[in-house]
Scaffold this active site. Sequence first.
Site, PDB file in Angstrom:
ATOM      1  N   GLY A  72       0.727  -1.166  -0.164  1.00 48.18           N
ATOM      2  CA  GLY A  72      -0.076  -0.173   0.111  1.00 48.18           C
ATOM      3  C   GLY A  72       0.837   1.216   0.057  1.00 48.18           C
ATOM      4  O   GLY A  72       2.130   1.208   0.264  1.00 48.18           O
ATOM      5  N   GLY A 121       0.092  -5.119   0.995  1.00 42.94           N
ATOM      6  CA  GLY A 121      -1.132  -5.086  -0.215  1.00 42.94           C
ATOM      7  C   GLY A 121      -1.103  -5.842  -1.321  1.00 42.94           C
ATOM      8  O   GLY A 121      -2.258  -6.389  -1.620  1.00 42.94           O
ATOM      9  N   GLU A 144       5.255  -5.609   7.824  1.00 44.39           N
ATOM     10  CA  GLU A 144       4.583  -4.396   8.461  1.00 44.39           C
ATOM     11  C   GLU A 144       5.689  -4.359   9.656  1.00 44.39           C
ATOM     12  O   GLU A 144       5.556  -3.272  10.064  1.00 44.39           O
ATOM     13  CB  GLU A 144       3.317  -4.652   8.545  1.00 44.39           C
ATOM     14  N   ASP A 152      -1.764  -7.152   7.760  1.00 44.33           N
ATOM     15  CA  ASP A 152      -3.127  -6.882   7.661  1.00 44.33           C
ATOM     16  C   ASP A 152      -3.610  -7.487   6.237  1.00 44.33           C
ATOM     17  O   ASP A 152      -3.045  -8.599   5.600  1.00 44.33           O
ATOM     18  CB  ASP A 152      -3.389  -5.207   7.664  1.00 44.33           C
TER      19      ASP A 152
END
Length: 362
Positions: A72, A121, A144, A152
């Site tokens: 992301g 992502g 992350e 996530d």
Amino acid sequence: MTEVAASVDSSVLVRAEGGLGRLTLNRPRAINALDLGMIRELTAALDAWESDPEVRAVLLDGEGERGFCAGGDVRTLYQQIVGGDPEATGEFFRAEYALNARIAEYPKPVIALADGITMGGGIGLAGHAQARVVTERSQLAMPETRIGFTPDVGGTWLLGRAPGRLGEYLGLTGATMGGADAVYAGFADAIVPSERLGELREALEGAVREGQDLDTALRAYSTGGRPQSSLQSARPWIDDSFSADTVAEVVERLRTRPEPEASATADTLAELSPTALAVTLAAVRRARELPSLRDALAQEYGLVMWFATTQPDLVEGIRAQLIDKDRDPHWQPATIAELEPDAAASALSYRPTTPLWDGPPV
């Protein structure tokens, strides 16, 4: 057939060829990092094709040689947090997680080509497809914790279902998987040589056009067999160490192992955000017990909003890695020994103002 148009200058190339819907991430200079506009374009195309009888399968890939998707757009995330705009942060994650679930639940086959760098992502897109292809160039990771954050995009769902304690290991360290590792860990299904991806695309289009089985086309281009995974051979020290109850105990076990890789892993963990490590350990283990991907995404949404709205480590991690690039983050707390015992419990009990899904929380 419903036409979904996109110019060659678009961040997502959308077209349908011979019954095969093609979605190509088109920000090669940014290794196809996702922004909100791209997420909406991908979602709109899937929505349009769902009821289109002439589109019978979807192929998802990325433009450029460097990778499918590097994750992301964390620079924008940084700007939103320091600018005091949590609603914009929530809007991005809600749209992204809805797309992750959409891909997993899509009524037509989705094939993802995770060639090159596929992280964060990018895992959220490729990792939930019905057929997930990697190559000898693939580098998959959920990194992350390296920015003071937690996996996530359904990453904890995949990590929680990896063999043994690989989920804890991969989630906490952010270690990179090659193609064989990704297949072994359950993040991919087949390895295809990168030089044959063009042929594979043509074969998939031909199979869709002729109404043939897509798995047959995939097998024809796969390297076949089950290639040796370095993660598989590392299972003894990984499973022993990462089955410990706390991050501190994980590090202690790693220090007592004879393998050099175990000591190096302990050194890595000592450099990362203690809060991110504790939350990730708890999140992966809880995701292992959850009944569905949507439940895991709801848990992750609460955690990412907890980090974004209450924790300094996320902003500090992005600053150190991507803004100032000094690679010298100052975590709060600074060491694993200083962690509050209830840090992970506080994160898991956090409820965002706007829920991810309608209905009761996880």
